[in-house]
Scaffold this motif. Structure first.
Motif, PDB file in Angstrom:
ATOM      1  N   ARG A  82       0.851  -1.190   0.000  1.00  0.00           N
ATOM      2  CA  ARG A  82       0.000   0.000   0.000  1.00  0.00           C
ATOM      3  C   ARG A  82       0.887   1.239   0.000  1.00  0.00           C
ATOM      4  NH1 ARG A  82      -2.435   3.286   3.988  1.00  0.00           N
ATOM      5  NH2 ARG A  82      -1.066   2.272   5.484  1.00  0.00           N
ATOM      6  N   HIS A  83       0.597   2.167  -0.938  1.00  0.00           N
ATOM      7  CA  HIS A  83       1.434   3.364  -1.064  1.00  0.00           C
ATOM      8  C   HIS A  83       0.783   4.576  -0.413  1.00  0.00           C
ATOM      9  CE1 HIS A  83       4.265   6.223  -2.670  1.00  0.00           C
ATOM     10  NE2 HIS A  83       3.305   6.870  -3.300  1.00  0.00           N
ATOM     11  N   SER A  84      -0.502   4.772  -0.667  1.00  0.00           N
ATOM     12  CA  SER A  84      -1.155   5.950  -0.106  1.00  0.00           C
ATOM     13  C   SER A  84      -2.661   5.766  -0.087  1.00  0.00           C
ATOM     14  CB  SER A  84      -0.806   7.204  -0.922  1.00  0.00           C
ATOM     15  OG  SER A  84      -1.307   7.097  -2.245  1.00  0.00           O
ATOM     16  N   GLU A  85      -3.289   6.464   0.856  1.00  0.00           N
ATOM     17  CA  GLU A  85      -4.741   6.568   0.874  1.00  0.00           C
ATOM     18  C   GLU A  85      -5.101   7.943   0.336  1.00  0.00           C
ATOM     19  OE1 GLU A  85      -6.620   5.456   4.494  1.00  0.00           O
ATOM     20  OE2 GLU A  85      -5.179   3.863   4.913  1.00  0.00           O
ATOM     21  N   VAL A  86      -6.052   7.972  -0.557  1.00  0.00           N
ATOM     22  CA  VAL A  86      -6.373   9.229  -1.232  1.00  0.00           C
ATOM     23  C   VAL A  86      -7.695   9.809  -0.744  1.00  0.00           C
ATOM     24  CG1 VAL A  86      -4.986   8.773  -3.281  1.00  0.00           C
ATOM     25  CG2 VAL A  86      -7.307   7.876  -3.161  1.00  0.00           C
ATOM     26  N   ARG A  87      -8.169   9.292   0.363  1.00  0.00           N
ATOM     27  CA  ARG A  87      -9.351   9.882   0.996  1.00  0.00           C
ATOM     28  C   ARG A  87      -9.191   9.771   2.510  1.00  0.00           C
ATOM     29  NH1 ARG A  87     -12.918   6.257   3.149  1.00  0.00           N
ATOM     30  NH2 ARG A  87     -12.613   4.066   2.593  1.00  0.00           N
ATOM     31  N   GLU A  88      -9.859  10.649   3.222  1.00  0.00           N
ATOM     32  CA  GLU A  88      -9.827  10.599   4.677  1.00  0.00           C
ATOM     33  C   GLU A  88     -10.784   9.526   5.176  1.00  0.00           C
ATOM     34  OE1 GLU A  88     -10.620  14.370   6.394  1.00  0.00           O
ATOM     35  OE2 GLU A  88      -8.878  15.355   5.488  1.00  0.00           O
ATOM     36  N   ARG A  89     -10.394   8.859   6.261  1.00  0.00           N
ATOM     37  CA  ARG A  89     -11.274   7.864   6.873  1.00  0.00           C
ATOM     38  C   ARG A  89     -12.510   8.566   7.456  1.00  0.00           C
ATOM     39  NH1 ARG A  89      -9.748   3.465   4.537  1.00  0.00           N
ATOM     40  NH2 ARG A  89      -9.116   5.078   3.074  1.00  0.00           N
ATOM     41  N   ASN A  90     -13.674   7.993   7.221  1.00  0.00           N
ATOM     42  CA  ASN A  90     -14.908   8.566   7.759  1.00  0.00           C
ATOM     43  C   ASN A  90     -15.162   8.024   9.164  1.00  0.00           C
ATOM     44  OD1 ASN A  90     -17.663   9.881   7.480  1.00  0.00           O
ATOM     45  ND2 ASN A  90     -18.222   7.751   7.926  1.00  0.00           N
ATOM     46  N   LEU A  91     -15.440   8.905  10.111  1.00  0.00           N
ATOM     47  CA  LEU A  91     -15.669   8.497  11.496  1.00  0.00           C
ATOM     48  C   LEU A  91     -17.082   8.803  11.989  1.00  0.00           C
ATOM     49  CD1 LEU A  91     -12.270   9.681  13.032  1.00  0.00           C
ATOM     50  CD2 LEU A  91     -12.880   7.388  12.232  1.00  0.00           C
ATOM     51  N   GLN A  92     -17.920   9.368  11.109  1.00  0.00           N
ATOM     52  CA  GLN A  92     -19.268   9.773  11.524  1.00  0.00           C
ATOM     53  C   GLN A  92     -20.325   8.976  10.776  1.00  0.00           C
ATOM     54  OE1 GLN A  92     -19.742  11.884  14.043  1.00  0.00           O
ATOM     55  NE2 GLN A  92     -17.505  12.092  14.189  1.00  0.00           N
ATOM     56  N   PRO A  93     -21.427   8.633  11.449  1.00  0.00           N
ATOM     57  CA  PRO A  93     -22.528   7.972  10.748  1.00  0.00           C
ATOM     58  C   PRO A  93     -23.248   8.951   9.830  1.00  0.00           C
ATOM     59  CG  PRO A  93     -23.172   8.482  12.998  1.00  0.00           C
ATOM     60  CD  PRO A  93     -21.711   8.840  12.878  1.00  0.00           C
ATOM     61  N   PRO A  94     -24.057   8.469   8.906  1.00  0.00           N
ATOM     62  CA  PRO A  94     -24.809   9.371   8.026  1.00  0.00           C
ATOM     63  C   PRO A  94     -25.902  10.095   8.816  1.00  0.00           C
ATOM     64  CG  PRO A  94     -25.536   7.126   7.695  1.00  0.00           C
ATOM     65  CD  PRO A  94     -24.359   7.050   8.633  1.00  0.00           C
ATOM     66  N   PRO A  95     -26.394  11.224   8.319  1.00  0.00           N
ATOM     67  CA  PRO A  95     -27.469  11.943   9.026  1.00  0.00           C
ATOM     68  C   PRO A  95     -28.688  11.073   9.287  1.00  0.00           C
ATOM     69  CG  PRO A  95     -26.560  13.292   7.262  1.00  0.00           C
ATOM     70  CD  PRO A  95     -25.961  11.931   7.109  1.00  0.00           C
ATOM     71  N   ILE A  96     -29.028  10.230   8.309  1.00  0.00           N
ATOM     72  CA  ILE A  96     -30.163   9.312   8.472  1.00  0.00           C
ATOM     73  C   ILE A  96     -29.633   7.897   8.238  1.00  0.00           C
ATOM     74  CG2 ILE A  96     -32.447   8.641   7.647  1.00  0.00           C
ATOM     75  CD1 ILE A  96     -32.817  11.480   6.624  1.00  0.00           C
TER      76      ILE A  96
END
Length: 534
Positions: free
Chosen positions: A265-279
């Motif tokens: 693995r070289h890189s992650e190109v998105r931030e990890r999501n830590l929040q649930p969806p609004p609904i």
């Protein structure tokens, strides 16, 4: 970047429905002259307390490999049945020896911390805890392929503790009396039951042995580093075996040259999501293969009339391309040999690989479902050239880039699917900018539902941290029942809230990867999974 769902294009005309014929004689992964002594299996879950600490999934890992190969195993030795005499000296060629069959598969604990640079798989018995790589005899009789589903079994690069430069021939040269290929890990690895099964799935999808091993490991845990090595008498032969071998052969080789590949693995190109969806909602997935096998074949210029089915897979191929579709909707499109792509040279940056991957998806109408760019990984080859003995010249040279893996994640209700081996689309781009292959485990989303599968919706969502903490507690209690208390390290950037594919539903869940360091000095990693709404 997320692509929005959009109206499907006008579909290509699909031929009138006709039943897909079933093949009664599937293509064997063994050469025709291999008529017996196909496979031998070792797996260790329960260890004597003086040797190592327990595992959970090793027996199922080895059994899954045998089942997927559809060949009989000469033996499957487990736990206390596994002895070092089956690995060392004359015992290696005995009825239960490591050198008895064309393919040998070992699943368990392993380590490479010996001052002499020897690898050891850990065995069950007090007084017989280890089998040492420099005392093993592999290839003098029958074994041509050895799979180590263990930690640190095929290390490359500099050892952080000793400063020693590790290479496959330095660890395994003394043991090699004629084997063709060896597979293992530079890092610690997950305790998981689907390595062998996934390997066979990727080979049947058109990948070479080395590519299939790298990808099978990636879909289980992209934070580990798998390595595959090949041996031969000259450089070009060895490189060709490494990048193109797809059939198990019983022919011995003269192992004067070694080449190896790794996936990291070289890189992650998105931030990890830590929040649930609004609904919070549950995704309802189409239980059928969508698009259909016939439609997929047409998208890639293949004739649906040539589709055939064996077991859980439907396949169609021509001289250049191979499409293999699984019963659960996963599919593999193999377009070019990695060896051919590498032979044409070139240099492909990560940005260029991403652009080529997006373009391929758009060209073949694969971006209709919402996708997010997820991770970038590199397939590398050792630094030796074809004329070199990689043990002497390639060992200290930096690895060379071979291909780039671009991974996308399916998006459900605004969040990514985070199941390690589902809801992903992988595009491999060669250094010459050729799209080598595409592998998809996406599932077609039919609708979103506010009703959990498991019962009435909760009054409020569980806290993700608390839920993961409970899952860790359950894991540690399982080890405590065996009298073991491992140290826990959370692997950075692995905690995420997203959707988990479970049968025909996508449920809201939290995932986290933890590394467990055991009292005996060994290591394994485990995924924690906590359902939040589902």
């Amino acid at each position: 970047m997320i692509t929005p769902a959009r109206s499907p294009r006008e579909p290509a005309p699909i031929p009138e429905h006709h039943p897909i014929p079933v093949s009664k004689h599937p293509e064997s992964l063994f050469e025709n002259n291999v008529t017996g002594d196909f496979l031998g299996l070792y797996s260790i879950t329960n260890y004597d307390e003086y040797c190592a600490d327990p595992l959970f999934d090793t027996h199922r890992d080895a059994a899954g490999f045998q089942k997927a190969l559809s060949k009989p195993a000469s033996f499957h030795l487990k736990d206390e049945k596994v002895h070092s005499r089956y690995y060392h000296g004359d015992g290696a060629g005995s009825s239960y020896g490591i050198d008895t069959n064309v393919v040998t598969y070992h699943s368990g604990h392993g380590d490479l911390s010996d001052p002499k640079g020897r690898y050891t798989p850990f065995l069950h018995h007090k007084g017989d805890c280890w089998a040492w790589s420099d005392r093993m005899v592999i290839g003098a009789k029958n074994c041509r392929y050895i799979f180590w589903s263990t930690c640190y079994s095929l290390r490359i690069g500099k050892d952080e503790k000793t400063g020693r430069q590790n290479t496959p021939p330095r660890t395994w040269g003394a043991a090699n009396h004629g084997f063709r290929m060896i597979f293992g890990y530079q890092t610690y690895s997950n305790d998981h039951f689907r390595y062998g099964e996934k390997f066979v799935r990727y080979v049947r999808g058109g990948y070479s042995f080395s590519e299939a091993f790298l990808l099978a490991s990636w879909v289980i845990n992209p934070y580990q580093t798998p390595v595959a090595a090949a041996c031969g008498s000259i450089g070009t032969e060895t490189r060709n075996r490494l990048l193109n071998e797809r059939k198990f052969s019983k022919a011995r080789v003269r192992p004067t040259h070694w080449r190896w590949v790794a996936l990291e693995r070289h890189s992650e190109v998105r931030e990890r999501n830590l929040q649930p969806p609004p609904i919070p909602l549950v995704g309802v997935l189409d239980p059928e293969t969508t698009p259909s096998p016939a439609e997929l074949a047409l998208r890639f210029g293949l004739d649906p009339a040539d589709l055939y089915r064996y077991g859980e897979h439907t396949t169609v191929a021509d001289d250049r391309r191979r499409l293999s579709i699984g019963q659960d909707g996963d599919w593999i499109l193999h377009l070019a040999d990695l060896g051919d792509s590498a032979g044409r040279g070139g240099s492909c940056s990560d940005d260029r690989a991403q652009a080529l991957a997006w373009a391929f998806l758009a060209e073949h109408d694969l971006d209709g479902e919402p996708l997010v760019l997820d991770q970038i990984a590199h397939i590398t080859i050792d630094g030796a050239d074809d004329a070199d003995d990689a043990d002497s010249k390639g060992a200290d040279d930096p690895p060379a880039p071979l291909a780039t893996l671009v991974q996308f994640r399916q998006v459900v209700n605004g969040l990514p699917v985070i199941t390690p081996d589902a809801g992903a689309l992988k595009v491999i781009i060669g250094q010459d900018e050729t799209v080598v292959s595409v592998a998809s485990s996406l599932r077609f989303l039919t609708r979103l539902s506010g009703s959990p599968v498991s019962g009435p919706p909760p009054a409020q969502l569980p806290d993700a941290e608390e839920a993961l903490g409970r899952e860790l507690g359950e894991l540690l209690r399982a080890f405590a029942l065996e009298g073991v208390v491992p140290a826990v390290t959370v692997v950075p950037d692995t905690t995420e809230v997203g959707y988990d594919i479970e049968d025909d539903h996508a449920v809201l869940a939290a995932y986290r990867l933890v590394k467990l360091d055991f009292p005996q000095g060994l290591t394994k990693s485990y995924w924690l999974r906590a359902v939040l709404f589902g």
